[in-house]
Scaffold this motif. Structure first.
Motif, mmCIF file in Angstrom:
data_model
loop_
_atom_site.group_PDB
_atom_site.id
_atom_site.type_symbol
_atom_site.label_atom_id
_atom_site.label_comp_id
_atom_site.label_asym_id
_atom_site.label_seq_id
_atom_site.Cartn_x
_atom_site.Cartn_y
_atom_site.Cartn_z
ATOM 1 N N TYR A 232 0.791 -1.559 -0.191
ATOM 2 C CA TYR A 232 -0.067 -0.093 0.078
ATOM 3 C C TYR A 232 0.689 1.365 0.245
ATOM 4 O O TYR A 232 2.094 1.086 0.124
ATOM 5 N N ARG B 49 2.716 1.110 3.496
ATOM 6 C CA ARG B 49 3.015 0.241 4.126
ATOM 7 C C ARG B 49 2.872 -1.107 3.377
ATOM 8 O O ARG B 49 2.088 -1.131 1.679
ATOM 9 N N ALA C 65 1.827 -4.771 3.360
ATOM 10 C CA ALA C 65 1.102 -5.376 4.250
ATOM 11 C C ALA C 65 1.082 -7.550 3.792
ATOM 12 O O ALA C 65 0.797 -7.792 4.984
ATOM 13 N N ALA D 30 -1.603 -12.411 13.827
ATOM 14 C CA ALA D 30 -1.814 -10.776 14.384
ATOM 15 C C ALA D 30 -2.926 -9.981 13.654
ATOM 16 O O ALA D 30 -2.708 -9.492 12.667
ATOM 17 N N ASN D 31 -3.992 -8.151 14.542
ATOM 18 C CA ASN D 31 -4.020 -7.791 13.341
ATOM 19 C C ASN D 31 -3.283 -7.142 12.975
ATOM 20 O O ASN D 31 -1.961 -7.119 13.019
ATOM 21 N N GLY D 32 -3.806 -6.827 11.467
ATOM 22 C CA GLY D 32 -2.271 -6.301 10.824
ATOM 23 C C GLY D 32 -1.274 -7.191 10.064
ATOM 24 O O GLY D 32 -0.441 -6.440 9.797
ATOM 25 N N SER D 33 -1.691 -8.484 10.489
ATOM 26 C CA SER D 33 0.082 -9.274 9.933
ATOM 27 C C SER D 33 -0.057 -9.681 8.204
ATOM 28 O O SER D 33 0.644 -10.000 8.233
ATOM 29 N N GLY D 34 -1.924 -9.305 7.793
ATOM 30 C CA GLY D 34 -1.857 -8.928 6.431
ATOM 31 C C GLY D 34 -2.839 -10.569 5.684
ATOM 32 O O GLY D 34 -3.074 -10.986 4.473
ATOM 33 N N LYS D 35 -3.442 -11.368 7.119
ATOM 34 C CA LYS D 35 -4.724 -11.955 6.683
ATOM 35 C C LYS D 35 -5.639 -11.781 5.636
ATOM 36 O O LYS D 35 -6.039 -12.790 4.683
ATOM 37 N N SER D 36 -6.281 -10.746 5.709
ATOM 38 C CA SER D 36 -7.935 -10.055 4.979
ATOM 39 C C SER D 36 -6.795 -10.170 3.886
ATOM 40 O O SER D 36 -7.671 -10.089 2.574
ATOM 41 N N THR D 37 -5.291 -9.529 3.457
ATOM 42 C CA THR D 37 -4.834 -8.967 1.968
ATOM 43 C C THR D 37 -5.676 -10.668 1.370
ATOM 44 O O THR D 37 -5.203 -10.202 0.399
ATOM 45 N N ARG E 78 -7.839 -11.597 0.373
ATOM 46 C CA ARG E 78 -8.276 -10.184 -1.018
ATOM 47 C C ARG E 78 -7.476 -10.858 -2.164
ATOM 48 O O ARG E 78 -8.155 -10.588 -3.384
ATOM 49 N N GLU F 224 -13.325 -14.108 9.275
ATOM 50 C CA GLU F 224 -13.758 -13.549 10.222
ATOM 51 C C GLU F 224 -15.219 -13.803 9.925
ATOM 52 O O GLU F 224 -15.779 -12.670 10.749
ATOM 53 N N HIS G 179 -10.071 -15.558 14.141
ATOM 54 C CA HIS G 179 -9.033 -15.083 15.540
ATOM 55 C C HIS G 179 -9.866 -16.419 16.328
ATOM 56 O O HIS G 179 -9.547 -16.498 17.304
HETATM 57 N N1 LIG Z 1 -6.835 -0.605 1.677
HETATM 58 C C1 LIG Z 1 -5.891 -0.252 2.665
HETATM 59 N N2 LIG Z 1 -4.571 0.994 2.406
HETATM 60 C C2 LIG Z 1 -3.644 1.088 3.251
HETATM 61 N N3 LIG Z 1 -2.949 0.173 3.947
HETATM 62 C C3 LIG Z 1 -3.934 -1.149 4.055
HETATM 63 C C4 LIG Z 1 -4.846 -1.602 3.337
HETATM 64 N N4 LIG Z 1 -5.922 -2.169 3.230
HETATM 65 C C5 LIG Z 1 -4.655 -2.743 4.409
HETATM 66 N N5 LIG Z 1 -3.699 -2.158 5.397
HETATM 67 C C6 LIG Z 1 -2.953 -2.361 5.738
HETATM 68 O O1 LIG Z 1 -2.017 -4.043 5.720
HETATM 69 C C7 LIG Z 1 -1.687 -4.573 6.451
HETATM 70 C C8 LIG Z 1 -2.527 -5.984 6.308
HETATM 71 O O2 LIG Z 1 -3.884 -5.416 6.661
HETATM 72 P P1 LIG Z 1 -4.467 -7.171 6.706
HETATM 73 O O3 LIG Z 1 -6.396 -6.335 7.090
HETATM 74 O O4 LIG Z 1 -4.711 -7.691 5.531
HETATM 75 O O5 LIG Z 1 -4.520 -7.356 8.086
HETATM 76 P P2 LIG Z 1 -5.154 -8.677 8.461
HETATM 77 O O6 LIG Z 1 -4.397 -9.902 9.716
HETATM 78 O O7 LIG Z 1 -6.444 -9.196 8.174
HETATM 79 O O8 LIG Z 1 -6.086 -7.682 10.150
HETATM 80 P P3 LIG Z 1 -7.371 -7.756 11.245
HETATM 81 O O9 LIG Z 1 -6.912 -8.870 12.064
HETATM 82 O O10 LIG Z 1 -7.194 -6.966 12.096
HETATM 83 O O11 LIG Z 1 -8.295 -7.821 10.225
HETATM 84 C C9 LIG Z 1 -1.992 -4.027 8.297
HETATM 85 O O12 LIG Z 1 -0.854 -2.531 8.389
HETATM 86 C C10 LIG Z 1 -2.974 -2.686 7.044
HETATM 87 O O13 LIG Z 1 -3.254 -1.779 7.910
#
Ligand SMILES: Nc1ncnc2c1ncn2[C@@H]1O[C@H](COP(=O)(O)OP(=O)(O)OP(=O)(O)O)[C@@H](O)[C@H]1O
Length: 227
Positions: A14, A17, A19, A37-44, A47, A161, A190
């Motif tokens: 992004y 940062r 992801a 953990a939160n923000g570790s990249g799972k949703s990315t 997707r 989730e 989680h």
């Molecule tokens: N659209 C975006 N623009 C900028 N940064 C993003 C975007 N989406 C995610 N990020 C960043 O990318 C990193 C990974 O995010 P992601 O949502 O994949 O994490 P996650 O493991 O699913 O977190 P959570 O458990 O909190 O849902 C995080 O630092 C987040 O802030």
């Protein structure tokens, strides 16, 4: 039909940062848990699997398709369940919302009604078919989102989730449902007990895939090192 998901050297950046960082994996298990953990990249990661996200570098292949170049074809085969069910509700009533997923499939009205009634009954919403979708509780909306995806019988289900709003009984209902579904599932969660019921688990940390293996081992490492 292949049910292989593979990523080769995938990074997602992004603006300010990273992801995901250089993720390489090959997955053909039936039920795949994704934890971290939160923000570790799972949703990315999730997707990427239906082209909602595109890799900055590297390649993704899902059931033989490239989500970037063949996104339309892939999205007909991949059902995506979002964390926030409000993002997925598109029609006024519960039954109409589920039926919407079957548009353009050449099914008769009675076939559609039958499939909608059956998926709602199977998932605890049988009594809510005519209710306004927005009048449901948060957990019921989550069940509705799951019904709307399942009714089109995708060959891969990606759920980000999907149990966050559910009480214990409905979490168990969804866990049992996922356990008996024939299709492949990628479950970002989680809920570590749910992860342990999968066939393989992936652990993300700081955008890197740090472990992939037997779910109880992977959950154990997560609890020891990161939780
Ligand atoms: N659209 C975006 N623009 C900028 N940064 C993003 C975007 N989406 C995610 N990020 C960043 O990318 C990193 C990974 O995010 P992601 O949502 O994949 O994490 P996650 O493991 O699913 O977190 P959570 O458990 O909190 O849902 C995080 O630092 C987040 O802030």
């Amino acid at each position: 039909m292949t049910r292989e998901i593979s990523l080769s050297g995938v990074s997602v950046d992004y603006e300010n940062r990273r992801a995901l960082i250089d993720v390489t994996t090959r997955l053909d298990a039936h039920r795949i848990a994704v934890i971290g953990a939160n923000g570790s990249g799972k949703s990315t990661f999730a997707r990427l699997l239906n082209g909602l996200e595109t890799p900055t570098s590297g390649t993704v292949s899902v059931h033989g398709l490239d989500p970037v170049r063949q996104g339309k074809q892939l999205r007909r085969r991949v059902g995506f369940i979002f964390t926030n069910p409000d993002a997925q509700i598109v029609m006024p009533t519960v039954a109409e919302d589920v039926a919407f997923s079957l548009r353009g499939r050449g099914l008769s009205k009675s076939e559609i009604a039958e499939r909608v009634a059956s998926v709602l009954a199977d998932n605890g919403l049988g009594d809510h078919a005519d209710a306004p979708a927005h009048s449901l509780s948060g957990g019921q909306k989550q069940l509705l989102a799951i019904c709307s995806v399942l009714v089109s019988e995708p060959e891969l289900l990606v759920a980000d989730e999907p149990t966050t709003l559910l009480d214990a009984a409905n979490t168990r209902r969804i866990a049992d449902l996922f356990a008996r579904l024939p299709q492949q599932i990628v479950l970002v969660t989680h809920n570590l007990r749910l992860a342990e019921r999968c066939d393989v688990a992936l652990l993300f940390e700081g955008g890197r895939l740090v472990e992939q293996g037997e779910p109880t081992d992977v959950v154990g490492r997560y609890e020891r090192e990161f939780a």
